[in-house]
Design a protein around this motif. Structure first.
Motif, short mmCIF file in Angstrom:
data_model
loop_
_atom_site.label_atom_id
_atom_site.label_comp_id
_atom_site.label_asym_id
_atom_site.label_seq_id
_atom_site.Cartn_x
_atom_site.Cartn_y
_atom_site.Cartn_z
N GLN A 54 3.91 -17.14 63.02
CA GLN A 54 4.09 -18.58 63.28
C GLN A 54 5.54 -19.00 63.05
O GLN A 54 6.07 -19.82 63.80
N VAL A 55 6.16 -18.47 62.00
CA VAL A 55 7.57 -18.80 61.74
C VAL A 55 8.45 -18.21 62.83
O VAL A 55 9.36 -18.87 63.34
N ARG A 56 8.19 -16.98 63.19
CA ARG A 56 9.01 -16.32 64.20
C ARG A 56 8.96 -17.06 65.53
O ARG A 56 9.95 -17.10 66.26
N ALA A 57 7.82 -17.66 65.85
CA ALA A 57 7.69 -18.40 67.10
C ALA A 57 8.57 -19.64 67.14
O ALA A 57 8.89 -20.15 68.22
N ARG A 58 9.00 -20.13 65.96
CA ARG A 58 9.84 -21.33 65.90
C ARG A 58 11.32 -21.00 65.95
O ARG A 58 12.16 -21.90 66.07
N LEU A 59 11.68 -19.71 65.84
CA LEU A 59 13.08 -19.31 65.74
C LEU A 59 13.52 -18.62 67.02
O LEU A 59 12.71 -18.08 67.78
#
Length: 732
Positions: A54-59
């Protein structure tokens, strides 16, 4: 603050400074963020617990890789990890840039990282302006170096021209990212568009097939080998008035055209367009020039790889038959070939479908017998591919002459042996495994000759999968005088034959046993189109490999894969009546020769596979024991071969198992009363104790002994249903 007042909480101070706090534990794979950190990540301003995905999808994808590298470096050096991160929205656009400062720690026992850090938004002036880069000169330098390292790594890993273009389109340069790009190539005296990004499909039309003499920046760059920088629309219009109308409609404010040079030759041009004015300072020109050089090298490597792939794909297609042209009345054939994932994309595996002349069986449509051939030449190099091509042609020639399967393989073995010893390097001798199946579409009889290859497998009408043991000889090319005995099988209605190379079985860390279990599950569960089944079998080898390998090598395969499927539909085969019957009969046959006692083990394995869904495991063990006794009795007490026939009939839960072993000896077995230390004489006693029915029947020349077990009753019978006839002196 007045003396005596309490200090505010750390969280309140950080919130007042618009600074968020986050915590990442790689052991759990969870990232915790406070309300401010969540807001900076583009989420609601409230504490959140997120997964790494989920974090990687925002970066930005490049930034995630940079975070990993910076954390590892900071851990090794014992310093603070600092990195700039671009936050993306759901449409893939950069909404803000944040600075992350963290202190990572490494657990050497669990080999996991724990990172605690802060996030703070970077409020630089507008990108593309001098103030935007002079405010924090050190940050600009560090960001430029990090960007060039990431760009070089990403371009170096791209393995095709399309991958290079995708990487180039996703490059986000520090402080001045283009909103559109185009890569131009050269064909003769014409300019071509290799790829573009940031424009609508079809927008490249006016720029295709443009003469190099045209008054256009990319054409000038190719002619002169020097870059062209245009900081404003006015500058573009005054310098290139003829082609300005082509660029005007894109609404950009600045352009950079740079040569793509490799090996001292200008192979094309790269255009970067900007939606805002860019002054193109020396630092900016340095970044653009470096990217253009890396892009040219990546395109050169990718172009060579594309050419090699096209060459090897064409070579492989020329060596493999087009099954669409094969018309086999009453039968369907499907085949697949997948080269190894590394090195040369063509190897020693092959398959073929060969019309066979002669024979008395002919279909009404005029088609006759044909042969399925599959094999594997040792090695995965150019020589293996060359030997494969020669061997395939030789096999096709011998089969077309009308030779029987054993003669075809014997001649092919002598041919390969002669080639191998004629080579300049006698230490690099090669051999090949091969399976040759001659098929009669009228009788559906298969005559199989095997040279060191895997046995074929058959999927029965009810989904049962059997590995059919066949006689065989040495791999081709080892012994020029080797013999290749023939095994005869019958393909029943709604059955499918599978032949394959070991790449399909053993890829992904599997051995022969576990590999067959994987394939058996696919065959048992599939009940659809033959082409779909071929695709499912090939796809099955990709899953296990991903559990053992990560990164760029995850999709690499250890060996080539070749497989062929032959199915006989339930109707229209011409093999006699295929009318629907209330119960399907499941049957297998096996011959055990005097010189091949090891095939008794193959008979036991076939019987277990035939009884894979039998209700009573004890009955399966009993049947395997009795079969072993009967086959051994023939080999020990006669000079003849044994023929096993195993058959299951009836409805599930109330089925009947009948096992029969036939030999050519006229001597009938009889019961004995062996002493306590006797090593033989107990065979008929075991059959009488464990079977529900059994008997011995004379067959003209020879006899057969049989027994039956009934699925409805798992226990041993109270008394035998048949008494054995008497004989003179043949002990059981």
């Amino acid at each position: 603050m007045r003396t005596g007042e309490s200090l505010p909480a750390v969280g309140e101070v950080l919130a007042a400074l618009a600074t968020g706090v986050w915590h990442w534990d790689t052991a759990t794979g969870l990232v915790s963020a406070d309300a401010e950190a969540a807001r900076l990540l583009g989420l609601p301003a409230e504490p959140a617990s997120l997964t790494e995905g989920q974090v990687r999808a925002r970066l930005h994808p490049v930034d995630w890789n940079e975070i990993i590298g910076v954390i590892q470096l900071a851990t090794a050096e014992g310093t603070v990890a600092e990195v700039r991160i671009r936050i993306m929205d759901d449409r893939g656009r950069v909404v803000r840039v944040v600075r992350s400062r963290s202190k990572p720690s490494f657990d050497r026992v669990r080999r996991t990282y724990e990172v605690i850090g802060t996030l703070q938004e970077v409020t630089d002036p507008a990108p593309g302006t001098p103030a935007g880069r002079s405010t924090v000169t050190g940050d600009w330098r560090r960001s430029r170096e990090a960007f060039l390292l990431d760009a070089g790594r990403a371009l170096a890993e791209a393995r095709s021209t399309q991958e290079v273009l995708r990487v180039a389109a996703n490059l986000s340069m520090p402080g001045f990212s283009p909103d559109g790009l185009a890569v131009f190539g050269v064909e003769g005296d014409r300019l071509t568009v290799i790829g573009h990004h940031g424009q609508r499909p079809g927008a490249e039309g006016p720029f295709m097939e443009m003469s190099l003499d045209t008054d256009y920046p990319a054409a000038e760059v190719v002619r002169t080998g020097r870059a062209v920088y245009l900081s404003s629309p006015g500058q573009y219009k005054s310098r290139y008035p003829l082609t300005w109308p082509l660029a005007e409609r894109f609404g950009r404010r600045s352009w950079a055209f740079l040569p793509l040079t490799a090996g001292g030759r200008t192979m094309g041009a790269w255009m970067a367009g900007f939606a805002y004015p860019v002054a193109f300072t020396p630092d900016e020109r340095s970044v653009l020039t470096t990217v253009a050089r890396m892009l040219a090298q990546a395109l050169t490597r990718a172009g060579a790889a594309d050419t090699a792939r096209a060459l090897t794909d064409g070579l492989q297609r020329s060596m493999l038959p087009r099954l669409g042209a094969q018309r086999i009345p009453g039968m369907h054939v499907a085949a697949r070939y997948v080269p190894t994932g590394g090195g040369l994309q063509v190897g020693g595996d092959w398959y073929d479908v060969i019309p066979v002349p002669g024979g008395t069986s002919r279909t009404k449509s005029g088609g006759g017998r044909f042969a399925l051939v599959i094999g594997d030449v040792q090695g995965h190099d150019v020589r293996a591919a060359g030997l494969m091509g020669q061997l395939r042609i030789a096999l096709r020639a011998y089969a077309s002459e009308g030779h029987r399967p054993d003669a075809v393989l014997s001649r092919a073995s002598r041919f390969l042996h002669g080639i191998a010893y004629a080579e300049e390097d006698p230490s690099d001798l090669r051999f090949a495994t091969c399976l040759y199946v001659e098929v009669d579409p009228v009788t559906c009889v298969l005559e199989v000759a095997r040279a060191g290859h895997h046995d074929p497998a058959i999927r029965m009408a009810d989904g049962t999968v059997l590995t059919r043991a066949t006689s065989g000889g040495l791999p081709l090319g080892i012994d020029p005088d080797a013999d290749y005995p023939t095994t005869r099988l019958v393909l029943e209605p709604d059955e499918t034959l599978l032949v394959c190379t070991d790449g399909l079985i053993e890829t992904g860390g599997h051995d022969l046993e576990t590999g067959w279990q994987r394939l058996r599950a696919i065959l048992e569960d599939h009940d659809g189109d033959l082409e779909a089944l071929a695709d499912s079998l090939v796809q099955a080898v990709h899953g296990p490999s991903s559990h053992h390998t990560t990164g760029p090598l995850a999709d690499r395969r250890e060996d080539d894969i070749a497989l062929m499927l032959l199915s006989r539909p339930g109707e229209g085969c011409g093999c006699g009546s295929t009318a629907t019957v209330p119960h399907r009969v499941r049957r297998t046959m096996l011959t055990v020769a005097q010189a091949e006692p090891e095939r008794i083990a193959a008979g036991r394995q076939q019987l277990r596979e035939l009884l894979h869904d039998w209700a009573s495991p004890e009955q399966v063990d009993s049947a395997v024991l009795l079969l072993s006794e009967m086959l051994t009795n023939v080999l020990v007490h006669t000079d003849n071969d044994a023929l096993m026939v195993a058959e299951i009939s009836g409805n599930t839960g109330r089925r009947r198992m009948r096992i029969e072993v036939t030999d050519a000896s006229d001597d009938l077995p009889h019961r004995r009363r062996p002493g306590e230390l006797a090593s033989s004489g107990r065979g008929l006693l075991l059959i009488e104790m464990l079977a529900h029915a059994w008997g011995v029947e004379p067959r003209g020349e020879g006899k057969s002994i049989w027994f039956e077990l009934h699925e409805s009753d798992g226990g041993p019978p109270a008394a035998p249903d048949a008494a054995p006839p008497a004989a003179d002196d043949n002990p059981a």
